[in-house]
Design an enzyme around this catalytic site. Structure first.
Site, mmCIF file in Angstrom:
data_model
loop_
_atom_site.group_PDB
_atom_site.id
_atom_site.type_symbol
_atom_site.label_atom_id
_atom_site.label_comp_id
_atom_site.label_asym_id
_atom_site.label_seq_id
_atom_site.Cartn_x
_atom_site.Cartn_y
_atom_site.Cartn_z
ATOM 1 N N ASN A 80 7.113 35.273 120.200
ATOM 2 C CA ASN A 80 6.961 33.927 119.658
ATOM 3 C C ASN A 80 7.204 32.579 120.395
ATOM 4 O O ASN A 80 6.766 31.596 120.569
ATOM 5 C CB ASN A 80 7.606 33.713 118.249
ATOM 6 C CG ASN A 80 6.489 34.374 117.386
ATOM 7 O OD1 ASN A 80 5.371 34.631 117.331
ATOM 8 N ND2 ASN A 80 7.291 34.854 116.038
ATOM 9 N N HIS A 104 6.982 32.714 123.913
ATOM 10 C CA HIS A 104 5.856 32.796 124.841
ATOM 11 C C HIS A 104 4.476 32.077 124.001
ATOM 12 O O HIS A 104 3.865 31.189 124.575
ATOM 13 C CB HIS A 104 5.390 34.098 125.458
ATOM 14 C CG HIS A 104 6.249 34.919 126.163
ATOM 15 N ND1 HIS A 104 6.754 35.890 125.810
ATOM 16 C CD2 HIS A 104 6.835 34.488 127.363
ATOM 17 C CE1 HIS A 104 7.787 36.474 126.654
ATOM 18 N NE2 HIS A 104 7.609 35.640 127.779
ATOM 19 N N ARG A 125 14.274 40.790 125.569
ATOM 20 C CA ARG A 125 15.374 42.101 125.592
ATOM 21 C C ARG A 125 16.056 42.120 124.165
ATOM 22 O O ARG A 125 16.955 43.000 124.043
ATOM 23 C CB ARG A 125 16.328 41.463 126.606
ATOM 24 C CG ARG A 125 16.048 41.486 127.965
ATOM 25 C CD ARG A 125 17.030 41.237 129.060
ATOM 26 N NE ARG A 125 16.395 41.684 130.287
ATOM 27 C CZ ARG A 125 16.248 40.939 131.280
ATOM 28 N NH1 ARG A 125 16.396 39.658 131.074
ATOM 29 N NH2 ARG A 125 15.897 41.149 132.592
#
Ligand code: PAF
Length: 272
Positions: free
Chosen positions: A32, A34, A183
């Site tokens: 979300n 990006h 990550r």
């Protein structure tokens, strides 16, 4: 949406576009965070170009390049849904030759993120400069979460007189406050719970500052207390030029935290 694999294809298309181009460079595994950049680019430009390129030159030997999440098909669907016009997905051999002109990031790239990852920002600036050269964006969108990266890119644009407007975008968080990151998927459930301490300590720091606290050391001590059982890599209080400061300057301060959860490094920050 058109998917482009080669520099030539994109350059040829770019030549035909005379209106505003918004560009969102990414390494894929879109989340979300990006999506919010792409949506902003969509709102502010006639044409939106997204790149997905897992850039090897910004990873140090032994870092997570080989295990970095790759989700090409899901990423394509997300870009389609976000009404991206062109998705650029080059191969490494398309982007790099055997011998390359190198970019040397300034000294402030060797502190904080650059201290544990020396040379990382040289690789980031190299690929961003290449991508700007290919895409020639009017506006390029970067998240404030990677604050040091954003600052260095802005400096590169200024120093090299590049014709692109850099648009800093707000950090996107889960409902419980965790900053979105590709990550985060590496965290187990306990680490995921502990990871909330990052945003909680930053919000607490923000509240202390809004009540008048200006001493950086006191703020750092309080953050340390909230995160006392965690493997803290650094807590830093810097101005917008990334100089460490002893006194908080409202509107000119960033507080940054990096914590390790096993092999996963999570970073978060707050811009005051
Ligand atoms: O922030 C990232 O995802 C990368 O560092 C970037 C800017 C796409 C360059 O590879």
């Amino acid at each position: 949406m058109k998917i482009l694999k080669t520099v030539e294809e994109l350059q040829n298309i770019r030549k035909t576009i005379s209106s505003n181009v918004g560009f969102v460079p990414t390494m894929g595994a879109l989340h979300n965070g990006h999506i919010s950049l792409i949506k902003k680019a969509r709102e502010e430009n006639d044409i939106v170009i997204v790149s997905i390129f897992l850039n090897p030159t910004q990873f140090l030997p032994g870092e997570d390049l080989d295990n970095y999440p790759r989700r090409d098909e899901a990423d394509k669907r997300i870009c389609e849904l976000c009404k991206v016009d062109y998705l650029f997905m080059p191969e490494i051999s398309t982007m790099y030759e055997k011998e390359e002109v190198l970019i040397k990031a300034p000294n402030k790239s060797y502190i904080l993120e650059g201290k544990t990852r020396p040379g990382h920002f040289d690789g980031v600036l190299q690929v961003v400069l290449k991508l700007f050269g290919i895409v020639q964006p009017t506006n390029a969108y970067f998240g404030k979460k990677d604050a040091q990266q954003l600052t260095l890119i802005m400096q590169m644009v200024k120093n090299l007189f590049l014709c692109v407007n850099i648009v800093p975008c707000e950090i996107v968080r889960e409902e419980d406050g965790l900053a979105l990151s590709s990550r985060n998927i590496y965290l187990d459930s306990n680490q995921r719970k502990d990871a909330l301490c990052l945003s909680q300590s930053l919000f607490m720091a923000g509240a202390l500052i809004s009540r008048g606290e200006r001493n950086s050391q006191i703020i750092k001590d309080r953050i340390n207390e909230v995160m006392k059982d965690l493997d803290i890599e650094y807590i830093a209080i810097v101005d917008r030029e990334f100089n460490e400061i002893d006194t908080i300057e409202v509107k000119n301060t960033i507080i940054l935290i990096v914590v390790r959860f096993g092999k996963t490094r999570l970073l978060d920050n707050i811009w005051l």
